[in-house]
Design a protein around this motif. Structure first.
Motif, PDB file in Angstrom:
ATOM      1  N   PHE A 143       3.377   6.207  -3.252  1.00 11.25           N
ATOM      2  CA  PHE A 143       2.774   5.893  -4.546  1.00 11.25           C
ATOM      3  C   PHE A 143       2.887   4.399  -4.840  1.00 11.25           C
ATOM      4  CE2 PHE A 143       3.277   5.762  -9.294  1.00 11.25           C
ATOM      5  CZ  PHE A 143       1.957   6.051  -9.609  1.00 11.25           C
ATOM      6  N   ALA A 144       4.054   3.828  -4.622  1.00  8.23           N
ATOM      7  CA  ALA A 144       4.266   2.395  -4.881  1.00  8.23           C
ATOM      8  C   ALA A 144       3.340   1.553  -4.021  1.00  8.23           C
ATOM      9  CB  ALA A 144       5.721   2.028  -4.611  1.00  8.23           C
ATOM     10  N   LYS A 145       3.235   1.902  -2.759  1.00 11.97           N
ATOM     11  CA  LYS A 145       2.391   1.147  -1.843  1.00 11.97           C
ATOM     12  C   LYS A 145       0.922   1.234  -2.253  1.00 11.97           C
ATOM     13  CE  LYS A 145       3.674   1.326   2.338  1.00 11.97           C
ATOM     14  NZ  LYS A 145       4.005   1.768   3.702  1.00 11.97           N
ATOM     15  N   GLU A 146       0.457   2.435  -2.577  1.00 10.04           N
ATOM     16  CA  GLU A 146      -0.948   2.625  -2.960  1.00 10.04           C
ATOM     17  C   GLU A 146      -1.300   1.925  -4.268  1.00 10.04           C
ATOM     18  OE1 GLU A 146      -1.911   6.779  -3.084  1.00 10.04           O
ATOM     19  OE2 GLU A 146      -1.702   7.007  -0.916  1.00 10.04           O
ATOM     20  N   GLN A 147      -0.358   1.895  -5.200  1.00  6.15           N
ATOM     21  CA  GLN A 147      -0.626   1.298  -6.514  1.00  6.15           C
ATOM     22  C   GLN A 147      -0.268  -0.175  -6.591  1.00  6.15           C
ATOM     23  OE1 GLN A 147      -2.328   3.053  -8.888  1.00  6.15           O
ATOM     24  NE2 GLN A 147      -2.445   4.417  -7.126  1.00  6.15           N
ATOM     25  N   GLY A 148       0.391  -0.688  -5.557  1.00  8.54           N
ATOM     26  CA  GLY A 148       0.782  -2.094  -5.555  1.00  8.54           C
ATOM     27  C   GLY A 148       1.843  -2.401  -6.597  1.00  8.54           C
ATOM     28  N   SER A 199       1.300  17.471   0.984  1.00  6.47           N
ATOM     29  CA  SER A 199       1.545  16.223   1.709  1.00  6.47           C
ATOM     30  C   SER A 199       1.981  15.115   0.751  1.00  6.47           C
ATOM     31  CB  SER A 199       0.284  15.788   2.464  1.00  6.47           C
ATOM     32  OG  SER A 199      -0.687  15.296   1.569  1.00  6.47           O
ATOM     33  N   ASP A 200       2.657  14.138   1.299  1.00  7.00           N
ATOM     34  CA  ASP A 200       3.104  12.994   0.504  1.00  7.00           C
ATOM     35  C   ASP A 200       1.908  12.275  -0.117  1.00  7.00           C
ATOM     36  OD1 ASP A 200       5.562  13.723   1.531  1.00  7.00           O
ATOM     37  OD2 ASP A 200       5.670  12.055   2.949  1.00  7.00           O
ATOM     38  N   ALA A 201       0.844  12.108   0.671  1.00  9.41           N
ATOM     39  CA  ALA A 201      -0.350  11.422   0.174  1.00  9.41           C
ATOM     40  C   ALA A 201      -0.999  12.203  -0.971  1.00  9.41           C
ATOM     41  CB  ALA A 201      -1.350  11.213   1.302  1.00  9.41           C
TER      42      ALA A 201
END
Length: 70
Positions: free
Chosen positions: A19-24, A54-56
């Motif tokens: 989530f952090a990676k996808e949302q920056g 899944s995590d995604a």
């Protein structure tokens, strides 16, 4: 169905990281959002076997939950 607590904690950390990676956003910000989310409540309570998704998928559910609030 309830997951083993240790496995569930690992699942939480993977979802938060995704989530952090996808949302920056920072991991700290993602952690705070996750633990206040409906997604977390459903996973913790074993509702609809959310912890089996899944995590995604779960990161996407978090995004939809907080859309416009981040």
């Amino acid at each position: 169905m309830n997951a083993h607590p240790i496995l569930l904690q690992k699942k939480y950390s993977r979802v938060i990281e995704c989530f952090a990676k996808e949302q920056g956003i920072s991991l700290d910000a993602a952690l705070g959002l996750f633990y206040r989310s409906q997604v977390y409540q459903l996973m913790r309570e074993g509702v609809s076997d959310m912890h089996c998704m899944s995590d995604a998928y779960l990161a996407e559910e978090l995004k939809l939950e907080y859309q416009g609030k981040i």
